[in-house]
Design an enzyme around this catalytic site. Structure first.
Site, PDB file in Angstrom:
ATOM      1  N   THR B  21       0.826  -1.211   0.000  1.00 60.00           N
ATOM      2  CA  THR B  21       0.000   0.000   0.000  1.00 60.00           C
ATOM      3  C   THR B  21       0.860   1.262   0.000  1.00 60.00           C
ATOM      4  O   THR B  21       0.636   2.182  -0.793  1.00 60.00           O
ATOM      5  CB  THR B  21      -0.892   0.023   1.265  1.00 60.00           C
ATOM      6  OG1 THR B  21      -1.438  -1.285   1.445  1.00 60.00           O
ATOM      7  CG2 THR B  21      -2.006   1.022   1.132  1.00 60.00           C
ATOM      8  N   VAL B  22       1.833   1.314   0.907  1.00 61.50           N
ATOM      9  CA  VAL B  22       2.646   2.529   1.017  1.00 61.50           C
ATOM     10  C   VAL B  22       3.592   2.648  -0.176  1.00 61.50           C
ATOM     11  O   VAL B  22       3.716   3.717  -0.781  1.00 61.50           O
ATOM     12  CB  VAL B  22       3.439   2.543   2.349  1.00 61.50           C
ATOM     13  CG1 VAL B  22       4.306   3.789   2.430  1.00 61.50           C
ATOM     14  CG2 VAL B  22       2.490   2.474   3.532  1.00 61.50           C
ATOM     15  N   GLY B 140       2.529   8.215  11.243  1.00 63.09           N
ATOM     16  CA  GLY B 140       2.194   8.412   9.835  1.00 63.09           C
ATOM     17  C   GLY B 140       2.608   9.750   9.276  1.00 63.09           C
ATOM     18  O   GLY B 140       3.794  10.111   9.289  1.00 63.09           O
ATOM     19  N   GLY B 193     -10.789  -3.270   7.328  1.00 65.20           N
ATOM     20  CA  GLY B 193      -9.403  -3.007   6.944  1.00 65.20           C
ATOM     21  C   GLY B 193      -8.628  -2.158   7.939  1.00 65.20           C
ATOM     22  O   GLY B 193      -7.508  -1.736   7.661  1.00 65.20           O
ATOM     23  N   LYS B 211       7.037   2.469  18.709  1.00 60.43           N
ATOM     24  CA  LYS B 211       7.038   3.915  18.472  1.00 60.43           C
ATOM     25  C   LYS B 211       7.493   4.664  19.727  1.00 60.43           C
ATOM     26  O   LYS B 211       8.232   5.645  19.640  1.00 60.43           O
ATOM     27  CB  LYS B 211       5.645   4.362  18.037  1.00 60.43           C
ATOM     28  CG  LYS B 211       5.285   3.838  16.637  1.00 60.43           C
ATOM     29  CD  LYS B 211       3.799   3.946  16.339  1.00 60.43           C
ATOM     30  CE  LYS B 211       3.466   3.437  14.935  1.00 60.43           C
ATOM     31  NZ  LYS B 211       2.019   3.279  14.718  1.00 60.43           N
TER      32      LYS B 211
END
Lengths: 449, 449
Positions: B21-22, B140, B193, B211
């Site tokens: 996707t990315v 993100g 999703g 993170k």
């Protein structure tokens, strides 16, 4: 060996121009964090001089009197890094040009100078191969210049919208909270130190416009000067406007908006503008209170981002200045050059007339049959459609030309759907020459819906 | 001459590892913005290869099949810049080490790899004199790594607290909105999703912990690995907990918290932790919904800053990747090196036991005289004082051991004042061996007050 102890690592010579609130705080933090900063930079930062207008004034514990000088020109010639916190155009402009010509990198918080002479400064930095950083010029401590210039460098920014002037936000907030008129709220802001003795730059929107010009230049890779920013201040906002906003479920905020506009015929253009606007009370910007700043950035891939924090004050501004100072110092130690001016896109500026907005219009009218129809007819004839309309009598008083017990005037408040600025402008001309319209009391944009 | 036309300006060779996707979105944006990026970098970015596991799979319009390769090792040897979007530890780790050893700068979104092998990667970048950027690894599209690493480099960060995992936020949000149990909300997130087929890394808090380790390393100039982060997930959160939070005017959010702790005796230490916590419904983080992320950063001079935006998804993550790619590409063109690892402070990690927090504790007890006094007595004996307490009968049912029409068990919900984690831990041991306490149903921290 650590850069703190290694005699082979030459300290970087830092000149600080100006020792007011921000300058003093920068000097305090440079002293307090000296070892940390040396580690982060890879070399010590050594303050070699502090230029002030008056050497005899006491400046507290963190300003070494032996470093004070009244000759900034001699000082910048000796420096590797120059921090400019004097404000104003001259002598700041000449000093920064001298500093860069002499090979020093520069950190400045001077939004007015950047808005007026940014192009000249960038060219000087480029010619000398030095860095010019200015995070503190926009939104105080909030990282905004670096995110727009670097983090979003691979994206396409559509819009930056926010509250970037704490003084006007404080005043509008006070008017909303207390029902006060502008003059009272300004006086109270001045007493509390939120507004300067000469508040012009803030209340006329010039400070916000300078910041908008900087944001637009970065976001759209185009030179945008102060003269390119449409600017309206908050001096004409009344307690009536604030009350009308509340009735409409809104608040009034001074917004800085820079925007990319795609037009089928005219192609891609940009707009930069500052004006007070009604925004819904539920909008995230509506709850930004007092001297805080908040900015939304919308980009094609990133979507909507928000940044929030203290937009002014000694410590927050000093934090941004020192972040930049570490960056330019690191470049000195590690080589290379940070991002310079990026103006390759050179997009044209769309005049405000060619934009579209929702509007709030307040009118005083003679309270007679047919007035509302006449007003609605004028708007409609210019293609402006009305979203809501509110009419109420104005209490009879001799000043209002009334007779006791009988209302002869009324206040009409209209919110329009999105309309062309040019259409609104001619509609207002027509309204002003309509006999039954006594006064156009307010015209405000409606944003954020 | 513009870098687009100048034949003397060599294009930079970009290898993309992974076309999910990315990766697909990065390739689309590289193509769509090719001229803009060339201007911003000062040279063209030329994709020389895209490594995938299966070359035969169709990947849409923006992935040139001729560039696909199943040999990433050969690919990275040819590249100036490597974008790693494969995820997972191997072969990503080996490929990045090979890339950097060969002189390529690297952009990665791989939080798990950075949390596990960050030190090794940093050392390899340093040894090779190349850049290692990873804005997309945390939150993100939200610029967070660069602001912490650069904008706040002249400040002293005290605390970073936020919501950095969209999947768990989506699930907790759904539980709050619908009253669903965890399993139902997870299943719905998977259908839409928002959660992966194997949701472990998200729901167990491991993604948020990775993170947190990255944020703590940057904020405190200290190596913080995944093993240094105290981590609790959301799998044990029940609809009862959500209802209890609502009754207390709170919501439950999975928080990542990294913090500097100054202790008179023990000196300066840091803490990094991830757990679900109750926060007041009026807290700005409470309204962060679905897959959005929001992070507060508190620093001595800057004060409190907030960053908000989309924390995941192809486009937002690609925006962060491309911002980094422009940065490392600019360094290639203009020389120098971006910030590397900064671990000079090497602060010790405070174990979770030594921290203090407010707690929410839910117990099932036998509904008999003296139970409340016993529970309160145990807490008090460990120096834990009660802020609020709520008791209600549990409807009689055969399962609950009840007799129709008579309640024999009760649910007690307690909110404590700030107490030592160690005290709470031993108090819970004591409660679990108290005869009248049938079960300790939940223990949650209370934050943000």
């Amino acid at each position: 060996m650590s850069p703190l102890d290694d005699p082979a690592v030459t300290p970087l010579r830092v000149a600080v121009l100006g020792a007011g609130t921000v300058g003093t705080e920068v000097l305090r933090l440079l002293e307090q964090q000296r070892d940390d900063l040396a580690h982060r930079v890879g070399a010590r930062l050594q303050v070699i001089g502090i230029s002030v207008r008056d050497r005899t004034k006491d400046r507290g514990d963190h300003v070494d009197p032996a470093l004070l000088t009244e000759d900034p020109h001699a000082l910048v010639r000796e420096a590797d890094l120059v921090v400019e916190l004097m404000g104003g155009i001259e002598p700041a402009r000449t000093l920064l040009l001298e500093a860069m010509a002499g090979g020093a990198s520069v950190v400045t918080a001077n939004k007015a100078l950047l808005a007026q002479d940014g192009a000249e400064l960038y060219e000087a930095a480029d010619a000398a191969g030095v860095d010019l950083h200015f995070e503190a010029a926009v939104a105080g401590a909030i990282p905004l210049v670096r995110p727009i210039r670097e983090s979003l460098a691979g994206d396409r920014i559509q819009r930056v919208l926010g509250i970037v002037n704490g003084t006007t936000n404080y005043i509008l907030d006070a008017m909303t909270r207390t029902g006060a008129e502008f003059d009272e709220a300004l006086a109270s802001a001045q007493r509390l130190g939120y507004a300067e003795a000469d508040p012009t730059a803030d209340v006329e929107g010039l400070d916000a416009a300078a910041k908008a010009s900087i944001l637009a230049s970065l976001a759209f890779h185009t030179r945008v000067g102060l003269q390119d920013v449409h600017c309206e201040g908050i001096t004409s906002i009344t307690a009536d406007d604030i009350a009308a906003a509340r009735r409409l479920g809104s608040v009034i905020k001074l917004l800085s908006i820079v925007e990319r506009i795609d037009d089928e015929d005219l192609g891609e253009r940009i707009s930069a503008r500052v004006y007070p606007a009604m925004i819904p009370a539920t909008h995230p910007l509506a709850s930004v209170s007092e001297a805080y700043n908040a900015v939304f950035v919308q980009a094609d891939a990133a979507g909507s981002l928000m940044f929030y924090g203290q937009g002014a004050g000694g410590s927050p501004t000093a934090s941004a200045v020192l972040g930049d100072l570490v960056s330019v110092a690191r470049q000195r130690v590690h080589g290379g050059k940070g991002p310079g001016e990026s103006n390759y896109a050179s997009l044209p500026i769309a005049p405000i007339d060619e934009l579209r907005n929702g509007f709030y219009v307040a009118l005083t009218v003679d309270d007679q049959p047919g007035v509302l129809a006449a007003v609605a007819g004028i708007l409609s004839s210019h293609g402006i459609s009305i979203a809501t309309i509110h009419q109420e009598p104005i209490g009879a008083s001799p000043e209002a030309g009334g007779v006791a017990g009988r209302d002869v005037r009324a206040r009409i408040g209209i919110v329009t759907h999105t309309a062309a600025e040019s259409a609104m402008s001619t509609a207002l001309d027509d309204l002003s020459t309509t006999a039954a319209v006594v006064a156009i009391d307010s015209v405000l944009r409606v944003e954020g819906e």
